[in-house]
Write an enzyme that holds these catalytic residues in place. Structure first.
Site, PDB file in Angstrom:
ATOM      1  N   GLU A 275       0.810  -1.214   0.000  1.00 13.22           N
ATOM      2  CA  GLU A 275       0.000   0.000   0.000  1.00 13.22           C
ATOM      3  C   GLU A 275       0.844   1.265   0.000  1.00 13.22           C
ATOM      4  OE1 GLU A 275      -2.550  -0.087   3.373  1.00 13.22           O
ATOM      5  OE2 GLU A 275      -3.166  -2.136   2.939  1.00 13.22           O
TER       6      GLU A 275
ATOM      7  N   CYS B  89      -2.167   2.181   8.135  1.00 11.20           N
ATOM      8  CA  CYS B  89      -1.354   1.255   7.359  1.00 11.20           C
ATOM      9  C   CYS B  89      -1.885  -0.171   7.419  1.00 11.20           C
ATOM     10  CB  CYS B  89       0.119   1.338   7.768  1.00 11.20           C
ATOM     11  SG  CYS B  89       0.625   0.261   9.086  1.00 11.20           S
TER      12      CYS B  89
HETATM   13  S1  SF4 Z   1       2.961  -0.053  12.962  1.00 10.19           S
HETATM   14 FE1  SF4 Z   1       4.249  -1.733  13.728  1.00 10.19          FE
HETATM   15  S2  SF4 Z   1       3.398  -3.633  12.848  1.00 10.19           S
HETATM   16 FE2  SF4 Z   1       2.540  -1.881  11.687  1.00 10.19          FE
HETATM   17  S3  SF4 Z   1       3.904  -1.698   9.905  1.00 10.19           S
HETATM   18 FE3  SF4 Z   1       4.642  -0.256  11.474  1.00 10.19          FE
HETATM   19  S4  SF4 Z   1       6.202  -1.423  12.639  1.00 10.19           S
HETATM   20 FE4  SF4 Z   1       4.997  -2.898  11.448  1.00 10.19          FE
END
Ligand code: SF4
Length: 348
Positions: A95, A336
């Site tokens: 993404e 994300c």
């Molecule tokens: S928030 Fe944490 S689990 Fe999500 S992509 Fe970033 S590092 Fe990885």
């Protein structure tokens, strides 16, 4: 790489492209031409590279594959934010998010497909790690998003899926290509790496010659809370993280951003806010408070506006540079990993 498949040109950073051309007996200036075709114009085949000699185009096509990411889904938010799901050459999905502000465009790109860090508030963390992205796969996300917006990217942020410092070399290679005069030419200070607190990566970034910007996803300055919501960084405790960041500011003279995604009842309590103030006070920090987008299937809710304002006020009162980031793209699941999770049948 499957048997018989050609190496992917996107796996080469700028030095790798130089070596590949050197092996073909080419002069140094060809590297700039090739970077321009790949990452300024993002053409989909070597045969389109019209200012390269045709023998060189053929030699490259015999030795390397060149497959641009394909858009699998684009979602438009009412606030102008667009979220992209890209299908990479091997079918893996990643993404990116394009965030227009005035005449600027920030592209948030992924550095890994999936992620091993397991943050509990993150949809990507729930899905586990798939593979590292190549430098070219990162640059193309930025270039193709900007193309879809009909503009150039003014800023790019490694804050999509993945922990950039778990894929350090490829991420740095991508930032250098993005910064290249022959490529998208985004200023180094407008290129940000966001880590969840991988200390060796912070230390290494402080030794790089470019003025890339560092952001750290802090999300709690209470060790027990951070261990619970960000289990992947337990081995780098908060006191060591703070020291690494102070060292970083002293070495680089640059101010890192501490990202703090507020989750109601988890990290917006008086004790949490006091710990955050203690962590960020007395050195060159900037705290960015982000009211969190709810993630389907993950614990946590967006805090109320009064709670957000109280946290920002406590930080400012302690003399800490603070901003509250406007939430963007909540209606298109812009946090994300949310889009990928919906496309992955096994994800729970
Ligand atoms: S928030 Fe944490 S689990 Fe999500 S992509 Fe970033 S590092 Fe990885």
């Amino acid at each position: 790489m499957p048997d018989g498949a050609l190496p992917d040109i996107a796996s080469l950073d700028a030095d790798g492209l130089s070596r590949a051309l050197g092996d073909l007996g080419q002069p140094a200036f060809r590297q700039r031409q090739l970077i321009a075709w790949l990452y300024a114009r993002a053409v989909d085949g070597f045969e389109s590279m019209s200012d390269l000699p045709s023998a060189l185009r053929s030699a490259l096509a015999e030795r390397y594959s060149l497959v641009l990411p394909e858009p699998a889904e684009v979602r438009h938010s009412s606030d102008g934010t667009r979220k992209y799901l890209w299908k990479l050459a091997d079918g893996v999905l990643v993404e990116s998010v394009g965030i227009p502000v005035g005449d600027r465009l920030t592209v948030c790109f992924s550095t890994q497909a999936g992620c091993a860090m397991g943050c509990t508030f993150c949809a990507t963390g729930k899905g586990g790690f798939v593979r590292n992205l190549t430098p070219g796969e990162m640059v193309w996300q930025v270039v193709l998003v900007a193309r879809e917006f009909g503009t150039r990217a003014s800023n790019a942020v490694a804050m999509g899926q993945g922990e950039p410092f778990n894929n350090y070399d490829a991420t740095l290679g991508a930032l250098r290509l993005m910064n290249s005069k022959s490529g998208p030419e985004i200023g180094a200070r407008h290129l940000t790496v966001s880590t969840c607190g991988v200390i060796p990566g912070i230390q290494r970034l402080s030794t790089e010659p470019e003025q890339f910007t560092l952001a750290v996803s802090l999300h709690s300055a209470v060790q027990a809370t951070r261990d619970r919501i960000m289990p992947g960084v337990r081995r780098w405790p908060l006191d060591e993280l703070q020291q690494a960041l102070v060292d970083y500011t002293q070495r680089t003279g640059r101010r890192p951003t501490l990202e703090f995604a507020l989750i109601a009842g988890v990290n917006d309590t008086p004790g949490e806010v006091a710990a955050l103030v203690d962590f960020a006070r007395g050195w060159m920090s900037h705290v960015n408070v982000i009211p969190m987008n709810p993630v389907v299937g993950a614990p946590g809710q967006r805090p109320g506006d009064a709670s957000v304002a109280a946290v920002a006020e406590a930080l400012s009162a302690a003399g800490i540079e603070t901003s509250v980031r406007t939430e963007r793209g909540a209606d298109i699941e812009a946090a994300c990993g949310q889009l990928t999770q919906r496309h992955r049948p096994s994800a729970g």
